[in-house]
Design a protein around this motif. Structure first.
Motif, short mmCIF file in Angstrom:
data_model
loop_
_atom_site.label_atom_id
_atom_site.label_comp_id
_atom_site.label_asym_id
_atom_site.label_seq_id
_atom_site.Cartn_x
_atom_site.Cartn_y
_atom_site.Cartn_z
N LEU A 16 0.90 -1.18 -0.03
CA LEU A 16 0.04 -0.12 -0.07
C LEU A 16 0.94 1.23 -0.06
N LEU A 17 1.71 1.23 0.83
CA LEU A 17 2.76 2.45 1.04
C LEU A 17 3.68 2.70 -0.20
N LEU A 18 4.17 1.37 -0.79
CA LEU A 18 5.04 1.59 -1.92
C LEU A 18 4.25 1.96 -3.15
N PHE A 19 3.25 1.50 -3.47
CA PHE A 19 2.42 2.07 -4.46
C PHE A 19 1.90 3.26 -4.67
N TYR A 20 1.45 3.97 -3.43
CA TYR A 20 1.18 5.16 -3.39
C TYR A 20 2.37 6.38 -3.19
N ALA A 21 3.69 5.75 -2.76
CA ALA A 21 4.88 6.59 -2.89
C ALA A 21 5.18 6.73 -4.19
N LEU A 22 5.14 5.37 -5.09
CA LEU A 22 5.43 5.47 -6.66
C LEU A 22 4.53 6.59 -7.41
N SER A 23 3.34 6.46 -7.03
CA SER A 23 2.02 7.31 -7.52
C SER A 23 2.36 8.62 -7.04
N GLN A 24 2.84 9.04 -6.25
CA GLN A 24 3.46 10.55 -5.94
C GLN A 24 4.52 10.87 -6.72
N ALA A 25 5.52 9.99 -6.81
CA ALA A 25 6.63 10.22 -7.78
C ALA A 25 6.23 10.40 -8.99
N GLY A 26 5.32 9.70 -9.67
CA GLY A 26 4.66 10.04 -10.95
C GLY A 26 4.00 11.33 -11.09
N ARG A 27 3.40 12.00 -10.18
CA ARG A 27 2.94 13.29 -10.27
C ARG A 27 4.24 14.41 -10.25
N ALA A 28 5.31 14.06 -9.52
CA ALA A 28 6.64 14.91 -9.88
C ALA A 28 6.99 14.66 -11.32
N VAL A 29 6.96 13.52 -11.82
CA VAL A 29 7.57 13.28 -13.20
C VAL A 29 6.62 14.16 -14.08
N ALA A 30 5.23 14.02 -14.05
CA ALA A 30 4.29 14.74 -14.85
C ALA A 30 4.46 16.21 -14.77
N ALA A 31 4.66 16.73 -13.59
CA ALA A 31 5.01 18.05 -13.40
C ALA A 31 6.06 18.67 -13.91
N ALA A 32 7.28 17.75 -14.11
CA ALA A 32 8.60 18.44 -14.71
C ALA A 32 8.60 18.20 -16.09
#
Length: 336
Positions: free
Chosen positions: A86-102
């Motif tokens: 649960l924690l790992l997937f949502y960690a990766l999901s938030q990292a994905g938001r950073a990727v998209a923002a950049a």
């Protein structure tokens, strides 16, 4: 793990940029970096965000998303496997938001991710390898694919195949009867040559593809190798290496083997550009892999999205079928 042609010259555990972004610096001489040193490098990006994350709104999302990703990844270390997905997937999901923002490829509002964008059929949880994973045609997974130059999962793909495409997991495949896998193939550079037809220099690179399944050795043939490599779109145009490398096929660990090949640059493409087109840097600038495509796709599935699919599936089992997930984790009863 970056796509160097349009992202970064540094290799981070996450593809932190896209569409023309270049992050200076390299870890090539650091050996295997520690988790702390990786996060220290990533954290430093927040002072001067790359690419489109330099604008006010995107910068705020970039910084906050990376902060949450780091906290969630760190928190995952402190919990057992029953809850860790649960924690790992949502960690990766938030990292994905950073990727998209950049990403400069994400125009207008496309950088604002919505929903998970992926689904998994949990009808037969105890056979993890056979769980079908598919994108929804919209949402974060589908939005991120073009930003990192990745294919997607338009049709249902067994989890076992996606799992095997991740470098750290290919040597420990999920149990499945008769399911052919297409592992990430590491690329080891041997030498660069050049020729000068019509006054225009073309580069030729020679190297080994490491990690081909040993099953292919049962009937060694160029046709069989070519058919297998057709599942790796970036390796198109691979040719026999001839006499430059002593043996075309080299046996390895009994489970896999390595195969020599050469590629010829297109037009004025440099040797470095050719290598970057063929492979993706993963966990270090000097470690490169070719990844497979699924569903007949024209683009390979980027390892960032492969991890996304795997962690999403495991997190859904842990969240919605906790009793079955605990059974899956039973070392005494489950071969996986």
């Amino acid at each position: 793990m970056c796509r160097e042609s349009d992202m970064a010259t540094s290799s981070f555990p996450l593809p932190l940029s896209g569409g023309g972004v270049r992050i200076t610096g390299t870890w090539a001489n650091m050996g295997a970096p520690s988790t702390d040193s990786v996060w220290r490098k990533v954290r430093g990006l927040r002072h001067r965000p790359p690419g489109a994350a330099s604008t006010t709104e995107r910068r705020a999302v970039f910084g906050a998303a990376l902060e949450q990703a780091e906290q969630l990844f760190s928190a995952a270390k402190g919990v057992g496997y029953a809850s860790r997905p649960l924690l790992l997937f949502y960690a990766l999901s938030q990292a994905g938001r950073a990727v998209a923002a950049a990403s400069r490829r994400a125009t207008n509002d496309a950088w604002q991710l919505e929903s998970h964008g992926i689904k998994a059929d949990l009808a037969n949880i105890r056979n993890l390898a056979s769980i079908s994973v598919q994108d929804k045609g919209r949402g974060s997974f589908t939005q991120l694919a073009p930003l990192v130059g990745s294919g997607s999962l338009a049709g249902g793909v067994p989890l076992g195949k996606i799992w095997a495409s991740i470098p750290e997991l290919s040597s420990v495949p999920l149990t499945s009867a008769g399911m052919p896998s297409f592992p990430a193939l590491s690329y080891v550079h041997h030498q660069t040559a050049s020729d000068v037809p019509d006054q225009e220099m073309r580069y030729i690179i020679y190297g080994w593809l490491v990690g081909l399944p040993a099953r292919l050795l049962r009937k060694e043939s160029e046709e069989k190798f070519a058919t297998f490599l057709s599942n790796y779109p970036t390796l198109a145009g691979a040719q026999e290496a001839g006499t430059v490398l002593n043996r075309t096929v080299r046996r390895s660990d009994g489970l896999s083997f390595q195969l020599s090949r050469k590629w010829v640059a297109q037009g004025k493409e440099s040797a470095e550009e050719l290598q970057n087109r063929l492979t993706v840097a993963y966990l270090g600038d000097d470690v490169r892999y070719a990844f497979p495509a699924f569903d007949g796709g024209k683009l390979p599935l980027h390892p960032f999205l492969a991890w996304w699919a795997v962690l999403y599936t495991l997190s859904m089992i842990a969240r919605y079928e906790p009793s079955e997930w605990v059974k899956v984790l039973d070392i005494d009863a489950n071969p996986d």
